[in-house]
Design an enzyme around this catalytic site. Structure first.
Site, PDB file in Angstrom:
ATOM      1  CB  THR A  43       5.265   2.377   1.171  1.00  3.56           C
ATOM      2  OG1 THR A  43       4.152   2.810   0.286  1.00  3.56           O
ATOM      3  CG2 THR A  43       5.395   0.711   1.076  1.00  3.56           C
ATOM      4  CE1 TYR A 103      -6.511  14.565  -5.732  1.00  2.95           C
ATOM      5  CE2 TYR A 103      -8.651  14.967  -5.887  1.00  2.95           C
ATOM      6  CZ  TYR A 103      -7.754  14.281  -5.363  1.00  2.95           C
ATOM      7  OH  TYR A 103      -7.896  12.979  -4.577  1.00  2.95           O
ATOM      8  CG  ASN A 120      -4.067   5.827  -0.580  1.00  2.00           C
ATOM      9  OD1 ASN A 120      -5.262   6.243  -0.683  1.00  2.00           O
ATOM     10  ND2 ASN A 120      -3.368   6.248   0.516  1.00  2.00           N
ATOM     11  CB  ILE A 135      -0.925   0.306   1.145  1.00  2.00           C
ATOM     12  CG1 ILE A 135      -1.691  -1.138   1.459  1.00  2.00           C
ATOM     13  CG2 ILE A 135      -1.963   1.181   1.084  1.00  2.00           C
ATOM     14  CD1 ILE A 135      -2.430  -1.411   2.614  1.00  2.00           C
ATOM     15  CE  LYS A 191      -6.639  10.935  -6.894  1.00  4.49           C
ATOM     16  NZ  LYS A 191      -5.950   9.676  -6.568  1.00  4.49           N
ATOM     17  CG  ASP A 205       9.636   9.924  -3.918  1.00  7.49           C
ATOM     18  OD1 ASP A 205       8.690   9.895  -4.528  1.00  7.49           O
ATOM     19  OD2 ASP A 205      10.598  10.556  -4.118  1.00  7.49           O
TER      20      ASP A 205
END
Length: 282
Positions: free
Chosen positions: A34, A147, A82, A8, A151, A55
């Site tokens: 992570t 944004y 995520n 994740i 998405k 990263d």
């Protein structure tokens, strides 16, 4: 169900990734949580999570973490993409470095990690890739154009990957959160600026408020969101889209409405009817 190895991204404390990692681990899975700053994962070890600094904008970091997991446990059964970056502001005003960072993280970082993990899943003949999109990926709003479009790109990319990876036994799932309690809104608020010469300076308060719109008193707690998502991801066959959280039904409803209806609603909701234009009269 057999224990799953779950990677994740974006698991900083206070966010939905943290809640997802905790919930998957509580279900008995091997979770690798992570984020860029490993200190932000504090507390997940208590639930049995393994913690790694990752990263997703660095191919070197992606390769190192992916290979470490494969070397240690032999497989990655589920990848949860995520990690995300905010971007709030009018499209005419938004800092282009902020816009580029948003796309690099939300779109290209996600794709980079998929490209690193999917070949290992293909060798096993199974796997599940879960990409976290957003309800604004269905219906964009003013002051969140960068944004929302990033998405929407995640949704579109996932639709393609779902077909391209199907021959290898790999499922691709989109999670579209509504208003979920997290630290994401505060992160976005720190990046919002309205230039003094902006065409929208008269409605600056609406632009600034857009950053934390999802963090009102009616937002869904991230633990509730995580429980809903984990249950569906761990099903033998997951839904193609998992849309959940406060206001999510509104965005789905708006998606199917004619544009003139959506435009009318958003034009007033986000203060565009109050913009002072200072048009010169002939």
């Amino acid at each position: 169900m057999a224990k799953q190895v779950i990677l994740i991204t974006g698991c900083s404390k206070g966010g939905i990734g943290y809640a997802l990692a905790k919930t998957f681990a509580q279900q008995g899975n091997h979770v690798i949580a992570t984020t860029r700053n490993i200190d932000a994962l504090e507390g997940l070890e208590a639930y049995g999570c393994e913690k790694e600094a990752l990263d997703i904008n660095s191919q070197e970091s992606i390769n190192a973490v992916t290979q470490k997991i494969i070397d240690s446990v032999g497989q990655i059964d589920v990848l949860i993409n995520n990690a995300g970056a905010p971007a709030v502001g009018a499209l005419l005003d938004i800092d282009l470095d902020t816009a580029q960072q948003c796309y690099n993280t939300n779109v290209f970082g996600t794709l980079k990690l998929i490209r690193a993990v999917a070949p290992h899943m293909a060798k096993k003949g199974k796997g599940k890739i879960v990409n976290v999109g957003s309800v604004v990926g269905y219906t964009s709003t003013p002051w969140a154009g960068i944004y929302a479009s990033s998405k929407a790109a995640v949704h579109s990319m996932s639709d393609t990957l779902r077909l391209e990876l199907k021959p290898f036994g790999i499922e691709v799932v989109v999670v579209a959160p509504g208003a979920i309690t997290s630290n994401f809104g505060n992160a976005g608020a720190k990046l919002v600026t309205v230039p003094e010469d902006s065409l929208y300076i008269s409605v600056a308060k609406f632009i600034i408020a857009r950053a934390t719109l999802s963090q009102g008193p009616g937002s869904t707690p991230n633990e509730v969101f995580a429980t809903h998502v984990v249950k569906r991801v761990l099903q033998p066959v997951s839904p193609r889209y998992i849309t959940f959280g406060a206001t999510s039904w509104i965005f789905l409803f708006l998606y199917y409405l004619p544009f003139f209806v959506k435009d009318f609603i958003f034009y007033k909701k986000f203060g565009l009817n109050l913009v002072k234009t200072n048009k010169k009269q002939d």
